[in-house]
Design a protein around this motif. Sequence first.
Motif, PDB file in Angstrom:
ATOM      1  N   SER A 100      13.085   5.251  -1.527  1.00 34.74           N
ATOM      2  CA  SER A 100      12.073   5.359  -2.424  1.00 34.74           C
ATOM      3  C   SER A 100      12.107   6.646  -3.104  1.00 34.74           C
ATOM      4  O   SER A 100      12.847   7.753  -2.464  1.00 34.74           O
ATOM      5  CB  SER A 100      10.599   5.173  -1.728  1.00 34.74           C
ATOM      6  OG  SER A 100      10.625   5.819  -0.546  1.00 34.74           O
ATOM      7  N   LEU A 105       6.187  -4.402  -7.540  1.00 37.18           N
ATOM      8  CA  LEU A 105       5.250  -4.043  -6.041  1.00 37.18           C
ATOM      9  C   LEU A 105       4.191  -5.199  -6.129  1.00 37.18           C
ATOM     10  O   LEU A 105       4.031  -6.153  -5.303  1.00 37.18           O
ATOM     11  CB  LEU A 105       4.930  -2.626  -6.191  1.00 37.18           C
ATOM     12  CG  LEU A 105       3.966  -2.381  -4.978  1.00 37.18           C
ATOM     13  CD1 LEU A 105       4.713  -2.747  -3.762  1.00 37.18           C
ATOM     14  CD2 LEU A 105       3.239  -1.172  -4.968  1.00 37.18           C
ATOM     15  N   SER A 149      -3.320   8.558   4.201  1.00 37.98           N
ATOM     16  CA  SER A 149      -2.269   8.684   5.346  1.00 37.98           C
ATOM     17  C   SER A 149      -1.252   9.362   5.169  1.00 37.98           C
ATOM     18  O   SER A 149      -0.766  10.100   6.039  1.00 37.98           O
ATOM     19  CB  SER A 149      -2.015   7.067   5.968  1.00 37.98           C
ATOM     20  OG  SER A 149      -1.469   6.646   4.656  1.00 37.98           O
ATOM     21  N   SER A 186      -1.403  -1.290   4.860  1.00 30.81           N
ATOM     22  CA  SER A 186       0.215  -1.560   4.258  1.00 30.81           C
ATOM     23  C   SER A 186       0.921  -2.016   5.423  1.00 30.81           C
ATOM     24  O   SER A 186       2.066  -2.567   5.176  1.00 30.81           O
ATOM     25  CB  SER A 186       0.489   0.051   4.036  1.00 30.81           C
ATOM     26  OG  SER A 186       0.148   0.960   4.837  1.00 30.81           O
ATOM     27  N   ASP A 223      -0.376   1.961  -6.997  1.00 31.35           N
ATOM     28  CA  ASP A 223      -0.094   1.872  -5.366  1.00 31.35           C
ATOM     29  C   ASP A 223      -0.296   0.287  -5.068  1.00 31.35           C
ATOM     30  O   ASP A 223      -0.845  -0.242  -5.691  1.00 31.35           O
ATOM     31  CB  ASP A 223      -1.016   2.842  -4.608  1.00 31.35           C
ATOM     32  CG  ASP A 223      -0.193   3.489  -3.726  1.00 31.35           C
ATOM     33  OD1 ASP A 223       0.664   3.130  -3.295  1.00 31.35           O
ATOM     34  OD2 ASP A 223      -0.392   4.832  -3.564  1.00 31.35           O
ATOM     35  N   ALA A 224      -0.618   0.150  -3.658  1.00 33.70           N
ATOM     36  CA  ALA A 224      -0.854  -1.108  -3.331  1.00 33.70           C
ATOM     37  C   ALA A 224      -2.374  -1.271  -3.248  1.00 33.70           C
ATOM     38  O   ALA A 224      -3.175  -1.574  -2.315  1.00 33.70           O
ATOM     39  CB  ALA A 224      -0.426  -1.114  -1.743  1.00 33.70           C
ATOM     40  N   SER A 229       3.120   7.344   9.230  1.00 36.11           N
ATOM     41  CA  SER A 229       2.922   6.386   8.020  1.00 36.11           C
ATOM     42  C   SER A 229       4.010   6.738   7.313  1.00 36.11           C
ATOM     43  O   SER A 229       4.493   8.030   6.796  1.00 36.11           O
ATOM     44  CB  SER A 229       1.894   6.899   7.229  1.00 36.11           C
ATOM     45  OG  SER A 229       1.657   6.264   6.010  1.00 36.11           O
ATOM     46  N   GLY A 230       5.147   5.822   6.863  1.00 30.78           N
ATOM     47  CA  GLY A 230       6.417   5.705   6.185  1.00 30.78           C
ATOM     48  C   GLY A 230       6.141   6.894   5.054  1.00 30.78           C
ATOM     49  O   GLY A 230       7.090   7.832   4.943  1.00 30.78           O
ATOM     50  N   SER A 231       5.255   6.503   4.146  1.00 30.92           N
ATOM     51  CA  SER A 231       5.179   7.304   2.970  1.00 30.92           C
ATOM     52  C   SER A 231       4.917   8.968   3.287  1.00 30.92           C
ATOM     53  O   SER A 231       5.241   9.771   2.220  1.00 30.92           O
ATOM     54  CB  SER A 231       4.063   6.946   2.032  1.00 30.92           C
ATOM     55  OG  SER A 231       2.803   6.920   2.550  1.00 30.92           O
ATOM     56  N   ARG A 263       7.669  11.755   3.000  1.00 32.30           N
ATOM     57  CA  ARG A 263       7.852  12.273   1.709  1.00 32.30           C
ATOM     58  C   ARG A 263       6.735  13.785   1.458  1.00 32.30           C
ATOM     59  O   ARG A 263       7.292  14.352   0.539  1.00 32.30           O
ATOM     60  CB  ARG A 263       7.742  11.449   0.606  1.00 32.30           C
ATOM     61  CG  ARG A 263       8.826  10.288   0.762  1.00 32.30           C
ATOM     62  CD  ARG A 263       8.825   9.395  -0.573  1.00 32.30           C
ATOM     63  NE  ARG A 263       7.421   8.729  -0.897  1.00 32.30           N
ATOM     64  CZ  ARG A 263       6.908   7.650  -0.585  1.00 32.30           C
ATOM     65  NH1 ARG A 263       7.872   6.409  -0.492  1.00 32.30           N
ATOM     66  NH2 ARG A 263       5.830   7.133  -1.202  1.00 32.30           N
ATOM     67  N   HIS A 295       4.037  -4.416   4.362  1.00 31.56           N
ATOM     68  CA  HIS A 295       5.121  -4.205   4.549  1.00 31.56           C
ATOM     69  C   HIS A 295       5.606  -5.592   5.476  1.00 31.56           C
ATOM     70  O   HIS A 295       6.583  -6.239   5.205  1.00 31.56           O
ATOM     71  CB  HIS A 295       5.338  -3.154   5.471  1.00 31.56           C
ATOM     72  CG  HIS A 295       5.213  -1.962   4.650  1.00 31.56           C
ATOM     73  ND1 HIS A 295       6.113  -1.342   3.721  1.00 31.56           N
ATOM     74  CD2 HIS A 295       4.190  -0.931   4.926  1.00 31.56           C
ATOM     75  CE1 HIS A 295       5.349  -0.262   3.309  1.00 31.56           C
ATOM     76  NE2 HIS A 295       4.417   0.169   4.043  1.00 31.56           N
ATOM     77  N   LYS A 314       9.026   2.248  -5.144  1.00 30.58           N
ATOM     78  CA  LYS A 314       8.047   1.911  -3.974  1.00 30.58           C
ATOM     79  C   LYS A 314       8.678   1.543  -2.674  1.00 30.58           C
ATOM     80  O   LYS A 314       9.798   0.689  -2.789  1.00 30.58           O
ATOM     81  CB  LYS A 314       7.233   0.743  -4.464  1.00 30.58           C
ATOM     82  CG  LYS A 314       6.607   0.988  -5.905  1.00 30.58           C
ATOM     83  CD  LYS A 314       5.523   1.928  -5.757  1.00 30.58           C
ATOM     84  CE  LYS A 314       4.918   2.093  -7.206  1.00 30.58           C
ATOM     85  NZ  LYS A 314       3.776   3.242  -7.246  1.00 30.58           N
ATOM     86  N   TYR A 315       8.579   2.230  -1.676  1.00 29.77           N
ATOM     87  CA  TYR A 315       8.857   1.686  -0.138  1.00 29.77           C
ATOM     88  C   TYR A 315       7.892   0.269   0.115  1.00 29.77           C
ATOM     89  O   TYR A 315       6.659   0.577   0.025  1.00 29.77           O
ATOM     90  CB  TYR A 315       8.609   2.815   0.587  1.00 29.77           C
ATOM     91  CG  TYR A 315       8.015   2.648   2.272  1.00 29.77           C
ATOM     92  CD1 TYR A 315       8.789   1.777   3.005  1.00 29.77           C
ATOM     93  CD2 TYR A 315       6.945   3.005   2.646  1.00 29.77           C
ATOM     94  CE1 TYR A 315       8.411   1.529   4.218  1.00 29.77           C
ATOM     95  CE2 TYR A 315       6.457   2.885   3.900  1.00 29.77           C
ATOM     96  CZ  TYR A 315       7.445   2.134   4.510  1.00 29.77           C
ATOM     97  OH  TYR A 315       6.712   1.993   5.990  1.00 29.77           O
ATOM     98  N   TRP A 316       8.375  -0.642   0.284  1.00 26.46           N
ATOM     99  CA  TRP A 316       7.508  -1.953   0.516  1.00 26.46           C
ATOM    100  C   TRP A 316       8.501  -2.686   1.539  1.00 26.46           C
ATOM    101  O   TRP A 316       9.352  -3.585   0.920  1.00 26.46           O
ATOM    102  CB  TRP A 316       7.345  -2.674  -0.794  1.00 26.46           C
ATOM    103  CG  TRP A 316       6.101  -3.541  -0.602  1.00 26.46           C
ATOM    104  CD1 TRP A 316       6.209  -4.890  -0.806  1.00 26.46           C
ATOM    105  CD2 TRP A 316       4.878  -3.059   0.041  1.00 26.46           C
ATOM    106  NE1 TRP A 316       4.813  -5.330  -0.782  1.00 26.46           N
ATOM    107  CE2 TRP A 316       4.005  -4.325  -0.335  1.00 26.46           C
ATOM    108  CE3 TRP A 316       4.111  -2.269   0.286  1.00 26.46           C
ATOM    109  CZ2 TRP A 316       2.787  -4.632   0.152  1.00 26.46           C
ATOM    110  CZ3 TRP A 316       2.747  -2.145   0.535  1.00 26.46           C
ATOM    111  CH2 TRP A 316       2.175  -3.231   0.840  1.00 26.46           C
ATOM    112  N   ALA A 335       4.506   7.349  -5.406  1.00 22.62           N
ATOM    113  CA  ALA A 335       6.152   6.727  -5.269  1.00 22.62           C
ATOM    114  C   ALA A 335       6.228   6.156  -6.527  1.00 22.62           C
ATOM    115  O   ALA A 335       5.438   5.194  -7.228  1.00 22.62           O
ATOM    116  CB  ALA A 335       6.250   5.737  -4.190  1.00 22.62           C
TER     117      ALA A 335
HETATM  118  O1  PMV Z   1       3.140   4.769   4.145  1.00 22.72           O
HETATM  119  P1  PMV Z   1       2.671   3.313   3.928  1.00 22.72           P
HETATM  120  O2  PMV Z   1       2.812   2.639   5.048  1.00 22.72           O
HETATM  121  O3  PMV Z   1       1.161   3.533   3.928  1.00 22.72           O
HETATM  122  O4  PMV Z   1       3.118   2.548   2.806  1.00 22.72           O
HETATM  123  C1  PMV Z   1       2.990   2.966   1.464  1.00 22.72           C
HETATM  124  C2  PMV Z   1       3.626   1.907   0.697  1.00 22.72           C
HETATM  125  C3  PMV Z   1       3.201   2.027  -0.900  1.00 22.72           C
HETATM  126  O5  PMV Z   1       2.251   3.308  -0.779  1.00 22.72           O
HETATM  127  C4  PMV Z   1       2.952   0.984  -1.483  1.00 22.72           C
HETATM  128  C5  PMV Z   1       4.693   2.582  -1.790  1.00 22.72           C
HETATM  129  C6  PMV Z   1       5.087   3.973  -1.292  1.00 22.72           C
HETATM  130  O6  PMV Z   1       6.332   4.254  -1.153  1.00 22.72           O
HETATM  131  O7  PMV Z   1       4.326   4.893  -1.168  1.00 22.72           O
END
Ligand code: PMV
Length: 346
Positions: free
Chosen positions: A31, A253, A106, A203, A293-294, A145-147, A150, A207, A17-19, A14
């Motif tokens: 994001s 982030l 993920s 994550s 990333d995180a 997993s949100g990301s 995409r 979040h 970032k999605y956070w 990203a």
């Molecule tokens: O998809 P998750 O819940 O692992 O969250 C991903 C969060 C970040 O990688 C930090 C940012 C993103 O948008 O991918």
Amino acid sequence: MSFHTAWQSPSNIALVKYWGKTHPQLPTNPSLSMTLDACRTETSVEIIPGGGKLQVWVDGVDTPSFVPKVAAFFKAIAERHPWTAHFDWRIQTHNTFPHSSGIASSASGMSALALCVVSLAREFQERIPAKDDLREASVLARLGSGSASRSVYGGWVVWGRTPSVPGSNQEWAHPYPDAIDPVFSDFRDTVLLVDVGQKAVSSTVGHGLMNGHPFAEARFATAHDNLAAFQPILSSGDVGSFLALAEREALMLHGLMMASNPPFVLMKPETLAILEKIQNARRDGLEVGFTLDAGANVHVLYPARAEQTVREFVTTSLSTHCKDGACIHDRVGTGPQQLTKPKLLL
Ligand code: PMV
């Protein structure tokens, strides 16, 4: 009698970032990402009529520790795909990047599994709630997993509603709709592996830290602004502004994590040493920047035209900060690929 299908799907990084999220895995801000090419998960699924039993093999080894995450995925998609509970699932999965690399699998893993589910649903003529199969796979991947929502698409991808992108949506991702200068369609990302251990903060916990975070509202507004700010940059091919904005997003982030309760510092001293060197190199005229990333690993961003010089810079100056000098050279990729069309095995 069993049915089999297989997909491979890439990871993504990203830039906005999605956070922060709300139930059911809906983002608190939009994001923007680029889908990668080399970092992929290959997932092969075999199903037989049964009662929803799950077995997962990772790199050919039966791995019960992966079952809870996969079970949570099937629970999350059960309402849209109730048929999945009437089969036993044998899932084989393999990452093209090392498990211990600290690269989150993920996004690639959940998107590959979601694509397998949608292919099988199509084969069984099950009802597919979304308007097309990729959109359905994006919704399902998001629930895992949100990301991952995409990773269903190649190139540049948006997820989360924002006024600057007409048609953007909370439930699924879609390809970035506006013009992109060719320099960004072929952008490079070399991942520097600084820390290859378990993530210090999952994550899900991460979040959650945005609930009641003192800077939450400012962050969410900034994410919308940054996404809008990327638009003229992407269409004009302004690499300098792109790198500066990508870095601000990444550091924001980490700033959010440092200011949360409890606070987390996910960068290592080596991370900081790399960031400083990258910023100095850019000041000296090299087209190079970073995102994070995180975690402690650094994604080194650069255009294809700077590949030779940036790779030399990585080798001579940055890889000394990496675990065993390790890095993965990646680039914008074209998205998932079906490896095996659904077929009946007798
Ligand atoms: O998809 P998750 O819940 O692992 O969250 C991903 C969060 C970040 O990688 C930090 C940012 C993103 O948008 O991918």
